[in-house]
Design a protein around this motif. Structure first.
Motif, mmCIF file in Angstrom:
data_model
loop_
_atom_site.group_PDB
_atom_site.id
_atom_site.type_symbol
_atom_site.label_atom_id
_atom_site.label_comp_id
_atom_site.label_asym_id
_atom_site.label_seq_id
_atom_site.Cartn_x
_atom_site.Cartn_y
_atom_site.Cartn_z
ATOM 1 N N SER A 259 -26.768 34.925 24.270
ATOM 2 C CA SER A 259 -27.176 36.081 25.071
ATOM 3 C C SER A 259 -26.638 37.376 24.465
ATOM 4 C CB SER A 259 -26.686 35.927 26.507
ATOM 5 O OG SER A 259 -25.285 35.812 26.517
ATOM 6 N N THR A 393 -32.500 47.263 30.821
ATOM 7 C CA THR A 393 -31.499 46.337 30.262
ATOM 8 C C THR A 393 -31.743 44.907 30.723
ATOM 9 O OG1 THR A 393 -29.946 48.158 30.373
ATOM 10 C CG2 THR A 393 -29.005 46.003 29.940
ATOM 11 N N ASN A 394 -31.930 44.729 32.033
ATOM 12 C CA ASN A 394 -32.130 43.368 32.543
ATOM 13 C C ASN A 394 -33.478 42.796 32.125
ATOM 14 O OD1 ASN A 394 -29.689 42.885 33.657
ATOM 15 N ND2 ASN A 394 -30.298 43.286 35.774
ATOM 16 N N LYS A 397 -33.164 41.700 28.578
ATOM 17 C CA LYS A 397 -32.398 40.440 28.464
ATOM 18 C C LYS A 397 -33.311 39.249 28.713
ATOM 19 C CE LYS A 397 -27.825 41.895 29.945
ATOM 20 N NZ LYS A 397 -26.953 41.947 31.104
ATOM 21 N N LYS A 426 -38.218 41.739 39.080
ATOM 22 C CA LYS A 426 -36.910 41.563 39.741
ATOM 23 C C LYS A 426 -35.934 42.649 39.267
ATOM 24 C CE LYS A 426 -33.333 38.102 40.700
ATOM 25 N NZ LYS A 426 -32.204 38.939 40.442
ATOM 26 N N LYS A 429 -36.660 45.808 41.006
ATOM 27 C CA LYS A 429 -36.240 45.728 42.406
ATOM 28 C C LYS A 429 -34.707 45.865 42.505
ATOM 29 C CE LYS A 429 -36.620 42.658 46.322
ATOM 30 N NZ LYS A 429 -36.655 41.243 46.638
ATOM 31 N N ASP A 430 -33.987 45.155 41.610
ATOM 32 C CA ASP A 430 -32.519 45.205 41.629
ATOM 33 C C ASP A 430 -31.988 46.593 41.301
ATOM 34 O OD1 ASP A 430 -32.426 42.568 42.272
ATOM 35 O OD2 ASP A 430 -31.909 41.841 40.270
ATOM 36 N N ALA A 431 -32.717 47.277 40.412
ATOM 37 C CA ALA A 431 -32.247 48.615 40.002
ATOM 38 C C ALA A 431 -32.442 49.637 41.123
ATOM 39 C CB ALA A 431 -32.981 49.060 38.741
ATOM 40 N N ARG B 54 -23.298 48.922 42.478
ATOM 41 C CA ARG B 54 -24.179 49.233 41.346
ATOM 42 C C ARG B 54 -23.433 49.986 40.239
ATOM 43 N NH1 ARG B 54 -29.115 47.661 42.465
ATOM 44 N NH2 ARG B 54 -29.765 47.561 44.626
ATOM 45 N N TRP B 243 -17.961 32.171 23.211
ATOM 46 C CA TRP B 243 -18.671 33.454 23.124
ATOM 47 C C TRP B 243 -18.892 33.844 21.658
ATOM 48 C CZ3 TRP B 243 -21.721 36.406 25.742
ATOM 49 C CH2 TRP B 243 -21.831 37.759 25.492
ATOM 50 N N GLY B 247 -22.341 32.277 21.545
ATOM 51 C CA GLY B 247 -22.824 33.320 22.472
ATOM 52 C C GLY B 247 -23.484 32.704 23.699
ATOM 53 N N GLY B 249 -25.632 30.279 23.507
ATOM 54 C CA GLY B 249 -26.922 29.718 23.108
ATOM 55 C C GLY B 249 -26.766 28.386 22.418
ATOM 56 N N GLN B 259 -18.556 32.624 31.268
ATOM 57 C CA GLN B 259 -19.481 33.553 30.599
ATOM 58 C C GLN B 259 -20.422 34.190 31.622
ATOM 59 O OE1 GLN B 259 -21.430 32.227 26.982
ATOM 60 N NE2 GLN B 259 -23.079 33.678 27.267
ATOM 61 N N GLU B 263 -20.639 38.092 32.118
ATOM 62 C CA GLU B 263 -21.891 38.833 31.933
ATOM 63 C C GLU B 263 -22.292 39.594 33.192
ATOM 64 O OE1 GLU B 263 -24.710 36.079 30.259
ATOM 65 O OE2 GLU B 263 -23.978 36.492 28.238
ATOM 66 N N THR B 268 -24.160 45.696 31.335
ATOM 67 C CA THR B 268 -24.950 46.650 32.130
ATOM 68 C C THR B 268 -26.268 46.033 32.582
ATOM 69 O OG1 THR B 268 -24.012 48.321 30.711
ATOM 70 C CG2 THR B 268 -25.875 49.002 32.077
ATOM 71 N N PRO B 269 -26.702 46.219 33.818
ATOM 72 C CA PRO B 269 -25.989 46.829 34.925
ATOM 73 C C PRO B 269 -25.010 45.844 35.559
ATOM 74 C CG PRO B 269 -28.207 46.215 35.588
ATOM 75 C CD PRO B 269 -28.078 45.817 34.175
#
Lengths: 432, 303
Positions: A259, A393-394, A397, A426, A429-431, B54, B243, B247, B249, B259, B263, B268-269
């Motif tokens: 990740s 960002t999400n 990912k 999602k 929505k989360d943001a 947040r 990690w 990572g 994977g 992890q 994360e 972020t966020p």
């Protein structure tokens, strides 16, 4: 003695329960409005992370500002990887910097100064509109200034292209499709016996470049809606998976990244791939580290041309000792003259509209920087809204994760496209 | 008149003499540090798990919302399962190899101290560095392991690309890193066993296997219990070397619970509340398993 032990246990429990009854964190900051930068402390703290040559350029500009305004600026440099944690710890501890260079605004929006209260005339309407949208708060306030722009694009190993007798693309004759680029790169690969033909950084941001060229984005131009066209995304993922499976691209790089972000620059520097898709920040690094001929070339077109934007912001904080001075410093550092000087010294791309068509005397590899500067105009406007959206960002990912699943043979491209769309919904929505 | 038996007296409260307080004073400095850096943050974690944030500074109460999200999130369930698989293999292998090495290194032979030092060496290295080095060694192309395999005529093995192999590599590296430390604990346990017991067994004609299973293993039980508890905790907390090695994977197959917490909390966020809820779940899992190990071990000992 049991009594002492029992008392200690009871006290611990009471302590934990008392703590549990309290709301963690703190109340949001409020902004003071003293519009005169000359009244109040004439000293600033600027929290900064450096990409390399920009540090000296920043110091030079600060020296000029200090001399001109008779202000003391303390430049505090932190590693990029610690920026978020450092800043949050400082804000929590009541030790906020006055100004900071930021890569994302989302987590600090309630702490940032509305620069328009102090410097509206100097800042409004001056910056790349797509990028500038990301600096606006919920009520239209200006929370930051786009201070430097990055554009994604490919680099080629010129020595290997020459050896293979393959013509590099030019501004007037770019690769018309990804297939054309892959075919050219594969010819170079065969002639030079490199391991791969094309490498792309394992990053949702870099993958978004290809996605944009295939005609769609994760997030729409408004930054608040899903922009993904599943059919176009499926095509992009299918091609990407095919090229990873046939050895054109380094499949292991994607799968081994987990990740984490994983750059492919080492493969390019080791001359094991002739075409490498990354971004303009690599120019200064390659100038220092590459032991072969290389150059930046225009992005390949597919459904459309251009790269994908990124960049950094400069912002002031509500808790600044002298908010008006912080705002003045941000505006001064991003004036046309200062930004032009900064871009030249730091190899940054301009964010100001009035600098896009002017000549910037880039200190390092001017021609390559010009290639990226030209790409600003080719980059579709809608990419900016998505690239700087809080949900990006999400969503990015999820994009990398689902692409990995396709490469691992766990799902089909169409299924991945659907999952990316759901994950983007999602994320939005989360943001909030 | 018969003398009054001491146990029939009602217990008198002990006076708080200097002698009685001394042990507490000795542990006080450590207790202060432990409270400041473990107890209070842990209490804060329980608290934070009931909130959402947040930006990491402004928190909204969400009740058990974070736990509900974890419970209904397929990702967390998958990661929990992977953590369990990793920990089971890690703990079983650790107990087996640390006992084996300790028994071997307990014998008198030339170079014994050297081998003890070599075995313990990985425990002194940085976990981050260990992850990076093994990552390079297990690279499919040009990795040292595959180069050696190639010299033996074996094909390239996708160590870090195949999901099952990657999990195997992670377990192996964890074992390599920790076995020295646990071997040292078992070695200390072995040296606490009275040599006369072995001598008596030899006189009675017991062979080496019989001596191990009838004497060494039962008498090592308290030490094995310590290794079992510590390695279980260590298994559930594994993160740093994984990690840098994989990572998490390929395709999340070596992502473990810490992890997940990292994360959620630090990328972020940020979702501090969700990360704290993950921490609370991890705390209870480790707590329950440790207590179960401990109570089972005590019962066995008593029997």
């Amino acid at each position: 003695m049991n009594k002492i032990r029992n008392v200690a246990v009871a006290l611990t429990c009471v302590g934990v329960l008392t703590m549990a009854a309290c709301t963690p964190g703190e109340k949001s900051s409020t902004q003071t409005t003293n519009n005169d930068p000359r009244s109040g402390p004439q000293e600033l703290t600027y929290l900064y992370f450096t990409d390399g040559p920009d540090e000296q350029a920043t110091r030079d500009l600060i020296a000029q500002y200090e001399k001109e305004k008779n202000v003391k600026v303390n430049l505090e440099i932190v590693p990029f990887s610690n920026l978020e944690q450092t800043l949050q710890a400082r804000l929590s501890g009541g030790n906020a910097p006055d100004v900071a260079r930021l890569s994302a605004l989302t987590n600090f929006k309630t702490d940032l100064l509305d620069l328009n209260t102090y410097q509206k005339a100097a800042l409004d309407g001056k910056f790349n509109e797509g990028f500038d949208k990301a600096t606006k708060g919920a009520n239209g306030e200006r929370l930051a200034v786009p201070s430097d722009l990055t554009i994604n694009g490919p680099f080629i190993n010129v020595d290997q292209f020459k050896k293979a007798g393959v013509e590099p693309p030019t501004k007037d004759k770019p690769w018309k499709s990804w297939q054309e680029m892959v075919d050219a790169a594969n010819k170079v690969k065969v002639a030079n016996k490199t391991e791969y033909a094309v490498a792309v950084d394992v990053s949702g941001h870099r993958f978004s470049t290809m996605l944009s060229q295939y005609g769609t984005n994760l997030i729409g131009a408004d930054g608040k809606s899903v922009g993904l066209d599943e059919a176009r995304a499926t095509q992009m993922i299918s091609d990407f998976a095919r090229w990873n499976s046939d050895g054109t691209m380094p499949k292991d790089l994607v799968l081994q990244a987990g990740s984490k972000y994983k750059a492919a620059n080492e493969i390019f520097l080791a001359q094991q791939v002739p075409v490498y898709l990354s971004g303009n920040w690599q120019v200064a690094a390659f100038d220092k580290n590459a032991k072969f001929g290389w150059q930046a070339v225009p992005n390949p077109c597919q459904a459309r041309c251009g790269g994908y934007p990124g960049g950094k912001f400069m912002a002031g904080f509500k808790k600044a000792k002298n908010p008006a001075l912080a705002a003045e410093f941000v505006a001064w550092m991003n004036s046309a003259q200062a930004q032009k000087q900064m871009d030249a010294g730091a190899n940054f791309l301009p964010t100001r509209k009035d600098l896009v068509d002017t000549t910037i005397d880039f200190k390092v590899r001017k021609d390559d920087m010009e290639v990226f500067k030209n790409e600003i105009k080719n980059t579709p406007e809608d990419t900016y809204g998505g690239a700087y959206a809080p949900a990006f960002t999400n969503a990015a990912k999820a994009f990398v994760s689902e692409m990995s699943n396709v490469l691992a043979g766990k799902q089909q491209p169409a299924e991945a496209a659907t999952k990316i769309k759901t994950a983007t919904e999602k994320a939005i929505k989360d943001a909030g | 008149m018969p003398a009054e038996r001491p146990e029939s007296r009602s217990p008198r409260p002990r006076r708080l003499t200097g002698k009685a307080i001394a042990p507490y004073l000795f542990i006080l400095p450590n207790l202060i540090v432990f409270t400041a850096f473990t107890i209070i943050p842990a209490g804060y974690m329980f608290n934070m798990s009931l909130f959402d944030s947040r930006n990491g500074r402004e928190f909204e109460p969400v009740g058990l919302g974070n736990f509900t999200e974890i419970a209904t999130d397929g990702e967390f369930g998958r990661i929990l399962w992977q953590t369990a698989v990793f920990t089971i293999f890690f703990v079983v292998s650790t107990v087996f190899f640390s006992t084996l090495f300790a028994v071997l290194l307990n014998d008198q032979f030339r170079g014994r101290t050297f081998f003890r030092a070599v075995l313990f060496l990985p425990s002194l290295l940085s976990a981050v560095v260990i992850g990076l080095i093994w990552g390079w060694m297990f690279e499919r192309s040009n990795g040292l392991v595959n180069v050696l395999a190639g010299n033996l005529g074996l094909p390239e093995i996708p160590w870090l690309v195949n999901e099952n192999l990657a999990l195997g590599v992670v377990i192996f590296v964890g074992l390599w890193m920790h076995t020295g430390f646990y071997t040292l604990i078992v070695l200390a346990g072995l040296q606490g066993i009275d040599p006369n017991v072995y001598e008596a067994a030899r006189v009675d004609g017991a062979n080496s296997l019989q001596r191990f299973f009838r004497i060494t293993w039962p008498l090592l039980r308290p030490t094995t219990l310590v290794v079992l508890i510590l390695s279980t905790i260590s298994g559930f907390q594994s993160f740093d070397f994984i990690w840098t090695l994989t990572g998490g994977g390929p395709v999340g197959s070596t992502t473990l619970i810490v992890q997940y917490i990292y994360e959620k909390g630090f990328s972020t966020p940020s979702r501090y509340g969700l990360a704290a809820a993950g921490g609370v779940v991890l705390f209870f899992i480790v707590f329950v398993l440790t207590m179960a190990n401990f109570l089972y071990g005590r019962r066995k000992e008593a029997a």
